[in-house]
Write a protein that holds these residues in place. Structure first.
Motif, mmCIF file in Angstrom:
data_model
loop_
_atom_site.group_PDB
_atom_site.id
_atom_site.type_symbol
_atom_site.label_atom_id
_atom_site.label_comp_id
_atom_site.label_asym_id
_atom_site.label_seq_id
_atom_site.Cartn_x
_atom_site.Cartn_y
_atom_site.Cartn_z
ATOM 1 N N ARG A 26 44.789 -21.547 38.770
ATOM 2 C CA ARG A 26 43.988 -21.587 39.998
ATOM 3 C C ARG A 26 42.745 -22.449 39.808
ATOM 4 N NH1 ARG A 26 42.259 -16.369 40.531
ATOM 5 N NH2 ARG A 26 40.067 -16.776 40.287
ATOM 6 N N ALA A 27 42.096 -22.306 38.669
ATOM 7 C CA ALA A 27 40.885 -23.086 38.400
ATOM 8 C C ALA A 27 41.193 -24.583 38.376
ATOM 9 C CB ALA A 27 40.256 -22.646 37.080
ATOM 10 N N TRP A 78 41.697 -25.808 41.902
ATOM 11 C CA TRP A 78 40.410 -25.869 42.601
ATOM 12 C C TRP A 78 39.583 -27.047 42.102
ATOM 13 C CZ3 TRP A 78 35.350 -25.542 40.872
ATOM 14 C CH2 TRP A 78 34.382 -25.459 41.884
ATOM 15 N N HIS A 132 46.680 -24.389 44.956
ATOM 16 C CA HIS A 132 45.688 -23.327 44.791
ATOM 17 C C HIS A 132 46.152 -22.051 45.494
ATOM 18 C CE1 HIS A 132 42.005 -21.064 45.826
ATOM 19 N NE2 HIS A 132 41.596 -21.463 44.631
ATOM 20 N N TYR A 164 47.337 -18.585 43.612
ATOM 21 C CA TYR A 164 46.366 -17.513 43.847
ATOM 22 C C TYR A 164 46.976 -16.375 44.661
ATOM 23 C CZ TYR A 164 41.590 -15.658 44.660
ATOM 24 O OH TYR A 164 40.449 -14.903 44.692
ATOM 25 N N GLN A 189 45.139 -17.563 35.267
ATOM 26 C CA GLN A 189 44.242 -18.676 34.989
ATOM 27 C C GLN A 189 44.743 -19.391 33.742
ATOM 28 O OE1 GLN A 189 42.262 -19.901 36.964
ATOM 29 N NE2 GLN A 189 40.770 -18.509 37.800
ATOM 30 N N PRO A 190 44.546 -20.684 33.621
ATOM 31 C CA PRO A 190 43.649 -21.530 34.384
ATOM 32 C C PRO A 190 44.311 -22.240 35.559
ATOM 33 C CG PRO A 190 44.390 -22.770 32.506
ATOM 34 C CD PRO A 190 45.056 -21.403 32.420
#
Length: 151
Positions: free
Chosen positions: A127-128, A131, A113, A117, A124-125
């Protein structure tokens, strides 16, 4: 008696795995402060007048600094909760293989992450997904613990 119970708990391989990765996560969070400072000096973006004035600079906001700060804040929102929930989860006598995998994946997800980031900055995606992996693990451990102690 309590010390004997604690000592026997600490000798369990899964608890030792937990302690190792909690230490890794602690170092990771501490390094975020260093990364923030590096970005501040690199971009000459200081948040306080007393930091900027000796360098004849003005207080300013920089996106690279803010990215690191947001990643650090995200760690502060997620890692302490995981540490507590995971400790409770370990008291439910989970499968050592499953618990070890969850702890390792959570740690890897938090490191990933930060990388996507604040260091490499991958859109993205990425980082998502990093997380969500950590979040789902924490939720799983929470629900498993609740169900165990509800019975």
């Amino acid at each position: 008696m309590a010390q004997a119970v604690l000592e026997s708990f600490v000798q369990q391989p899964i608890f030792r795995t937990y302690l190792f990765y909690v230490a890794v996560l602690g170092i990771k969070m501490l390094l975020m402060s260093v990364l923030t400072a590096i970005q501040r000096f690199k971009n000459k973006a200081f948040a306080n007048p007393e930091d900027a004035e000796p360098r004849k600079l003005k207080v300013k906001v920089n996106e690279d600094v803010e990215r690191v700060r947001r990643a650090h804040l995200n760690d502060l929102e997620n890692i302490p909760v995981f540490i507590i929930v995971c400790l409770v989860y370990l008291t439910t006598n989970p499968s050592a293989i499953v618990a070890s995998a969850l702890i390792r994946v959570f740690t890897a997800a938090r490191i990933l992450h930060t990388l996507v980031y604040a260091v490499v900055v991958i859109p993205q995606p990425a980082r998502a997904l990093a997380w969500i992996a950590g979040y789902v693990i924490t939720i799983y451990m929470s629900i498993t613990s609740i169900l165990h102690y509800l019975a």
